[in-house]
Design a protein around this motif. Structure first.
Motif, PDB file in Angstrom:
ATOM      1  N   LYS A   2       0.819  -1.206   0.000  1.00  0.00           N
ATOM      2  CA  LYS A   2       0.000   0.000   0.000  1.00  0.00           C
ATOM      3  C   LYS A   2       0.853   1.256   0.000  1.00  0.00           C
ATOM      4  N   SER A   3       1.975   1.259   0.733  1.00  0.00           N
ATOM      5  CA  SER A   3       2.811   2.451   0.796  1.00  0.00           C
ATOM      6  C   SER A   3       3.379   2.796  -0.584  1.00  0.00           C
ATOM      7  N   ARG A   5       1.940   2.069  -3.422  1.00  0.00           N
ATOM      8  CA  ARG A   5       0.814   2.542  -4.224  1.00  0.00           C
ATOM      9  C   ARG A   5       0.488   3.995  -3.895  1.00  0.00           C
ATOM     10  N   LEU A   6       0.522   4.350  -2.628  1.00  0.00           N
ATOM     11  CA  LEU A   6       0.255   5.737  -2.240  1.00  0.00           C
ATOM     12  C   LEU A   6       1.295   6.677  -2.841  1.00  0.00           C
ATOM     13  N   VAL A  30      -5.700  -1.903  -9.539  1.00  0.00           N
ATOM     14  CA  VAL A  30      -6.567  -2.100  -8.376  1.00  0.00           C
ATOM     15  C   VAL A  30      -7.966  -1.616  -8.757  1.00  0.00           C
ATOM     16  N   THR A  34     -10.647   0.911  -4.208  1.00  0.00           N
ATOM     17  CA  THR A  34      -9.348   0.948  -3.518  1.00  0.00           C
ATOM     18  C   THR A  34      -8.669   2.299  -3.705  1.00  0.00           C
ATOM     19  N   ARG A  37     -10.143   4.746  -1.317  1.00  0.00           N
ATOM     20  CA  ARG A  37      -9.644   4.502   0.044  1.00  0.00           C
ATOM     21  C   ARG A  37      -8.218   5.038   0.196  1.00  0.00           C
ATOM     22  N   ASP A  38      -7.405   4.880  -0.854  1.00  0.00           N
ATOM     23  CA  ASP A  38      -6.036   5.413  -0.805  1.00  0.00           C
ATOM     24  C   ASP A  38      -6.041   6.932  -0.735  1.00  0.00           C
TER      25      ASP A  38
END
Length: 317
Positions: A2-3, A5-6, A30, A34, A37-38
């Motif tokens: 996730k990090s 992707r952010l 994704v 998602t 949410r990010d």
């Protein structure tokens, strides 16, 4: 992760401005849910990001917001320094800019990764040119590059292979492609995709007319079509030969682009192979192997090679 992707979302928004959520989802593989949410996670961490609904909506950073992103991993930092292949940047007049950019990246890297990146630039070298490619005509890409970035049409004087006199074309450029050390202009001519080898362009002039590209079509799309046409086009002439085993390695290297299928290993002094050529005269390539290669069929190819051999013999009498 996730990090990662952010960080990717943040970089894309800084580079592109407003980006639709579905496009971010496709790029990062994704779901749109998602992505939202990010965006909430980025906002909660203090990044001024917001989403606008509607037909022309998308996700965007607050105007003027910038951040220095130095969260590169060790492998990512190595990849950036391997990217600096010799040749391509020089042809575009960007060698000095590349060196300056890499110095800035080095300064921005996390301290633990700097030694690895520096060693990589000294230990890994990418040379895109072929072995023994022979002398090549100097290529001036300046006008082509200017037209590509200015979105203008080009008027070319272009000499095709095997022709003495150049032809004149007005084309709509998509971009430039460097393949195996050779530069190509990818363009539309009369609405159809065309490939122009840069070292065969006798002259190029950028016109005042804006480029007329097909809607929604990008350079990568046109290149893929042209690449497949070249690689998958039928040879037209099937040739069966037998090759002395002791010459097989050299035969496979030289005729790689014409091989219809790999020869069976088999046993004995000779190995049978099948080749595909665009026309009969092209089979004269096989004369380079002297008595190491014999054409079995078709008869017209045997006749072509016999005539060529006789003309050489007459020349030296």
């Amino acid at each position: 992760m996730k990090s990662d992707r952010l960080l990717s979302i943040l970089l894309l928004l800084q580079t592109r401005g407003r980006v639709p959520a579905h496009e971010l989802a496709e790029r990062l593989e994704v779901s749109v849910r998602t992505i939202y949410r990010d965006i909430e996670a980025l906002s909660a961490s203090g990044v001024p990001v917001y989403a606008e609904r509607g037909r022309h909506g998308g996700i965007e950073l607050l105007a003027g917001f910038r951040t220095d992103v130095t969260g590169l991993t060790a492998d990512e930092s190595r990849a950036l320094f391997i990217l600096a292949a010799q040749g391509a940047h020089a042809a575009l007049g960007l060698d000095a800019a590349l060196g300056s950019a890499l110095r800035k990246v080095m300064a921005a890297l996390p301290a633990p990764y700097r030694p690895a990146a520096e060693v990589t630039s000294r230990r890994i070298l990418v040379d895109a040119t072929r072995w023994k490619g022979g002398p090549q005509r100097a290529v001036d890409l300046e006008v082509l590059q200017d037209a590509v970035f200015a979105d203008r049409r080009l008027k070319l004087r272009y000499r095709h292979s095997g022709e003495r006199e150049p032809n004149t074309y007005t084309v709509d450029p998509y971009g430039l492609v460097a393949k195996a050390g050779v530069w190509y202009l990818v363009a539309d001519r009369r609405g159809g995709p065309r490939l122009f080898r840069a070292d065969r362009i006798q002259s190029a002039r950028m016109l005042d007319d804006p480029v007329r590209r097909r809607p929604g079509v990008e350079l990568a799309d046109v290149w893929e079509v042209l690449r497949r046409q070249i690689e998958e086009s039928p040879g037209g002439l099937e040739v069966t030969v037998r090759v002395r085993r002791e010459r097989l390695d050299m035969f496979l290297r030289i005729t790689a682009s014409s091989l219809a299928e790999l020869p069976d290993d088999g046993e004995g002094e000779w190995v049978t192979a099948r080749l595909s050529y665009p026309f009969v005269r092209a089979t004269r390539q096989l004369l380079a192997f002297s008595d190491g290669v014999e054409v079995l069929s078709p008869p017209e190819v045997r006749a072509e090679l016999l005539a060529a051999a006789r003309s050489v013999t007459d020349l030296y009498r």
